[in-house]
Design a protein around this motif. Structure first.
Motif, PDB file in Angstrom:
ATOM      1  N   ALA A   3      -6.043   7.531   0.264  1.00 22.26           N
ATOM      2  CA  ALA A   3      -5.101   8.567  -0.147  1.00 22.26           C
ATOM      3  C   ALA A   3      -4.667   8.382  -1.595  1.00 22.26           C
ATOM      4  CB  ALA A   3      -3.883   8.560   0.774  1.00 22.26           C
ATOM      5  N   GLY A   4      -4.676   7.157  -2.042  1.00 15.70           N
ATOM      6  CA  GLY A   4      -4.324   6.850  -3.424  1.00 15.70           C
ATOM      7  C   GLY A   4      -4.227   5.351  -3.608  1.00 15.70           C
ATOM      8  N   VAL A   5      -4.206   4.934  -4.865  1.00 12.26           N
ATOM      9  CA  VAL A   5      -4.015   3.526  -5.216  1.00 12.26           C
ATOM     10  C   VAL A   5      -3.006   3.488  -6.356  1.00 12.26           C
ATOM     11  CG1 VAL A   5      -5.069   1.359  -5.935  1.00 12.26           C
ATOM     12  CG2 VAL A   5      -6.416   3.010  -4.614  1.00 12.26           C
ATOM     13  N   GLU A   6      -1.936   2.757  -6.157  1.00 11.10           N
ATOM     14  CA  GLU A   6      -0.877   2.665  -7.153  1.00 11.10           C
ATOM     15  C   GLU A   6      -0.612   1.208  -7.508  1.00 11.10           C
ATOM     16  OE1 GLU A   6       0.985   4.817  -8.870  1.00 11.10           O
ATOM     17  OE2 GLU A   6       0.001   6.589  -8.041  1.00 11.10           O
ATOM     18  N   PRO A   7      -0.480   0.896  -8.797  1.00  8.55           N
ATOM     19  CA  PRO A   7      -0.057  -0.459  -9.165  1.00  8.55           C
ATOM     20  C   PRO A   7       1.422  -0.647  -8.865  1.00  8.55           C
ATOM     21  CG  PRO A   7      -0.103   0.909 -11.117  1.00  8.55           C
ATOM     22  CD  PRO A   7      -0.618   1.761  -9.971  1.00  8.55           C
TER      23      PRO A   7
ATOM     24  N   PRO B  28       8.889   0.165  -4.322  1.00  6.50           N
ATOM     25  CA  PRO B  28       9.371   1.436  -3.761  1.00  6.50           C
ATOM     26  C   PRO B  28       8.778   2.655  -4.457  1.00  6.50           C
ATOM     27  CG  PRO B  28      11.185  -0.107  -3.973  1.00  6.50           C
ATOM     28  CD  PRO B  28      10.018  -0.723  -4.691  1.00  6.50           C
ATOM     29  N   THR B  29       8.661   2.592  -5.778  1.00  2.26           N
ATOM     30  CA  THR B  29       8.090   3.723  -6.513  1.00  2.26           C
ATOM     31  C   THR B  29       6.636   3.931  -6.140  1.00  2.26           C
ATOM     32  OG1 THR B  29       9.603   3.333  -8.357  1.00  2.26           O
ATOM     33  CG2 THR B  29       7.648   4.656  -8.806  1.00  2.26           C
ATOM     34  N   ALA B  30       5.875   2.837  -6.055  1.00  2.92           N
ATOM     35  CA  ALA B  30       4.455   2.953  -5.698  1.00  2.92           C
ATOM     36  C   ALA B  30       4.284   3.545  -4.313  1.00  2.92           C
ATOM     37  CB  ALA B  30       3.789   1.584  -5.784  1.00  2.92           C
ATOM     38  N   ILE B  31       5.083   3.087  -3.353  1.00  4.53           N
ATOM     39  CA  ILE B  31       4.965   3.607  -1.987  1.00  4.53           C
ATOM     40  C   ILE B  31       5.359   5.076  -1.934  1.00  4.53           C
ATOM     41  CG2 ILE B  31       5.921   3.435   0.339  1.00  4.53           C
ATOM     42  CD1 ILE B  31       5.954   0.407   0.014  1.00  4.53           C
ATOM     43  N   ALA B  32       6.399   5.443  -2.655  1.00  2.00           N
ATOM     44  CA  ALA B  32       6.816   6.846  -2.674  1.00  2.00           C
ATOM     45  C   ALA B  32       5.705   7.730  -3.234  1.00  2.00           C
ATOM     46  CB  ALA B  32       8.094   7.004  -3.508  1.00  2.00           C
ATOM     47  N   ARG B  33       5.037   7.276  -4.270  1.00  2.90           N
ATOM     48  CA  ARG B  33       3.941   8.059  -4.847  1.00  2.90           C
ATOM     49  C   ARG B  33       2.788   8.205  -3.856  1.00  2.90           C
ATOM     50  NH1 ARG B  33       3.759   5.276 -10.918  1.00  2.90           N
ATOM     51  NH2 ARG B  33       5.658   6.287 -11.712  1.00  2.90           N
TER      52      ARG B  33
ATOM     53  N   ARG C  26      -8.439   8.362   4.474  1.00  5.81           N
ATOM     54  CA  ARG C  26      -7.526   9.209   3.719  1.00  5.81           C
ATOM     55  C   ARG C  26      -6.087   9.081   4.185  1.00  5.81           C
ATOM     56  NH1 ARG C  26      -8.827  10.535  -1.011  1.00  5.81           N
ATOM     57  NH2 ARG C  26      -7.223  12.150  -0.898  1.00  5.81           N
ATOM     58  N   THR C  27      -5.841   8.359   5.270  1.00  6.69           N
ATOM     59  CA  THR C  27      -4.469   8.171   5.721  1.00  6.69           C
ATOM     60  C   THR C  27      -3.798   6.972   5.058  1.00  6.69           C
ATOM     61  OG1 THR C  27      -5.024   6.726   7.592  1.00  6.69           O
ATOM     62  CG2 THR C  27      -5.125   9.113   7.962  1.00  6.69           C
ATOM     63  N   THR C  28      -4.587   6.132   4.383  1.00  4.86           N
ATOM     64  CA  THR C  28      -4.072   4.870   3.840  1.00  4.86           C
ATOM     65  C   THR C  28      -3.914   4.936   2.328  1.00  4.86           C
ATOM     66  OG1 THR C  28      -5.041   3.568   5.630  1.00  4.86           O
ATOM     67  CG2 THR C  28      -4.509   2.398   3.606  1.00  4.86           C
ATOM     68  N   GLY C  29      -2.760   4.498   1.858  1.00  4.49           N
ATOM     69  CA  GLY C  29      -2.522   4.335   0.437  1.00  4.49           C
ATOM     70  C   GLY C  29      -2.431   2.858   0.094  1.00  4.49           C
ATOM     71  N   ILE C  30      -2.963   2.487  -1.051  1.00  4.38           N
ATOM     72  CA  ILE C  30      -3.059   1.082  -1.450  1.00  4.38           C
ATOM     73  C   ILE C  30      -2.098   0.790  -2.593  1.00  4.38           C
ATOM     74  CG2 ILE C  30      -4.576  -0.761  -2.239  1.00  4.38           C
ATOM     75  CD1 ILE C  30      -5.347   0.386   0.490  1.00  4.38           C
ATOM     76  N   VAL C  31      -1.287  -0.227  -2.417  1.00  6.23           N
ATOM     77  CA  VAL C  31      -0.471  -0.775  -3.506  1.00  6.23           C
ATOM     78  C   VAL C  31      -1.227  -1.967  -4.078  1.00  6.23           C
ATOM     79  CG1 VAL C  31       1.686  -1.911  -4.126  1.00  6.23           C
ATOM     80  CG2 VAL C  31       1.688  -0.068  -2.412  1.00  6.23           C
TER      81      VAL C  31
ATOM     82  N   ARG D 251       2.974   8.117  -0.551  1.00  4.84           N
ATOM     83  CA  ARG D 251       3.373   9.032   0.523  1.00  4.84           C
ATOM     84  C   ARG D 251       3.371  10.485   0.052  1.00  4.84           C
ATOM     85  NH1 ARG D 251       7.956   4.955   3.093  1.00  4.84           N
ATOM     86  NH2 ARG D 251       6.538   3.967   4.601  1.00  4.84           N
ATOM     87  N   ALA D 252       3.697  10.694  -1.211  1.00  2.21           N
ATOM     88  CA  ALA D 252       3.642  12.050  -1.755  1.00  2.21           C
ATOM     89  C   ALA D 252       2.217  12.577  -1.792  1.00  2.21           C
ATOM     90  CB  ALA D 252       4.247  12.073  -3.157  1.00  2.21           C
ATOM     91  N   ARG D 253       1.252  11.672  -1.812  1.00  2.00           N
ATOM     92  CA  ARG D 253      -0.162  12.078  -1.788  1.00  2.00           C
ATOM     93  C   ARG D 253      -0.703  12.181  -0.368  1.00  2.00           C
ATOM     94  NH1 ARG D 253      -0.491   8.253  -6.244  1.00  2.00           N
ATOM     95  NH2 ARG D 253      -0.668   9.422  -8.189  1.00  2.00           N
ATOM     96  N   GLY D 254       0.137  11.998   0.621  1.00  4.47           N
ATOM     97  CA  GLY D 254      -0.287  12.172   1.995  1.00  4.47           C
ATOM     98  C   GLY D 254      -0.577  10.903   2.758  1.00  4.47           C
ATOM     99  N   ALA D 255      -0.332   9.728   2.160  1.00  2.51           N
ATOM    100  CA  ALA D 255      -0.578   8.479   2.867  1.00  2.51           C
ATOM    101  C   ALA D 255       0.442   8.309   3.993  1.00  2.51           C
ATOM    102  CB  ALA D 255      -0.496   7.297   1.902  1.00  2.51           C
TER     103      ALA D 255
END
Length: 249
Positions: free
Chosen positions: A160-164, A175-180, A126-131, A182-186
């Motif tokens: 934490a989330g997956v963003e294209p 930058p937008t994907a990473i910001a999203r 849950r600490t990791t977000g995927i682009v 981090r907003a989800r807690g990544a």
């Protein structure tokens, strides 16, 4: 044996053509009976038209072109059919069947997830977000297909989330994907590659990601993966027979 002409986009980066060569070596190893040939649309040789002229000159009257493309964007909808049509006007007795593009497809997703695992990324972290990084296209449905994969992974992965994110001609950008995310807690970022081979656009994604998240884990492109090779053969056999019979692991 009807030749399988696998056509990739092409790149000035020599790693790209080398990766295509390695992938087709895996295809040949999986089915040595198939006559597999490489071709490119641009920037690399041999070009698709030249390969089609060669198979015609060898006496073949039918060939199957399998686009090594991950979506139905401009190259698949315009460039490949255009190159085939040019040759067929010159050699009307040469019958060419164009197979479907490789993606989206569960086998490609499996390969992309395997590359992530090889980069040290595990599910249910849950600490990791995927682009999920792709090339991007002016053809909106091609971008939407990548976004759909990201949404599917997000629903089942435990991250934490997956963003294209797209390298060009598409939103969102890195930058937008990473910001999203981090907003989800990544607190950590990893990049999954929706690219077949290394080159300018994957490098652009990597550089931008590392500017914003220096400790990010970057997965390699899909490359010479056995499931990608199986998919190439499947596209070939489907184009030959017109049947769609397959099993998913």
């Amino acid at each position: 044996m009807t030749p399988l002409i696998a056509v990739a986009h092409g790149s000035r980066d020599p790693r790209s053509a080398a990766t295509v060569t390695a992938l087709l070596d895996v295809v040949r190893a999986l089915n040595p009976a198939v006559d597999v040939r490489a071709a490119f649309l641009d920037l690399s040789a041999p070009r698709l038209g030249d390969v089609l002229r060669t198979v015609h000159g060898e006496g073949h009257r039918h060939a199957v072109v399998v686009p090594l493309l991950l979506g139905k964007a401009f190259h698949a909808r315009v460039d490949v059919p255009g190159a085939v049509a040019d040759v067929q006007r010159q050699f009307p007795r040469l019958s060419v069947t164009i197979g479907d593009v490789l993606g989206p497809d569960p086998w490609l997703e499996s390969a992309a997830l395997r590359r992530l695992a090889e980069a040290g990324v595990r599910p249910f972290d849950r600490t990791t977000g995927i682009v999920l990084a792709g090339a991007g296209s002016s053809h909106a449905p091609a971008n939407a297909a990548v976004a759909a994969i990201a949404a599917r992974w997000a629903a089942r992965s435990g991250w934490a989330g997956v963003e294209p994110a797209f390298a060009s001609a598409g939103d969102p950008d890195v930058p937008t994907a990473i910001a999203r995310l981090r907003a989800r807690g990544a607190t950590r970022v990893a990049v999954a590659s929706w690219f077949l081979a290394p080159g300018l656009l994957p490098d652009r994604i990597t550089a931008r990601t590392l500017e914003l998240a220096p400790d990010a884990r970057i997965a390699a492109p899909l490359g010479a993966d056995p499931e990608v090779a199986e998919l190439v053969l499947h596209r070939y056999s489907t184009a030959l027979t017109g049947s769609e019979v397959r099993q998913y692991a």
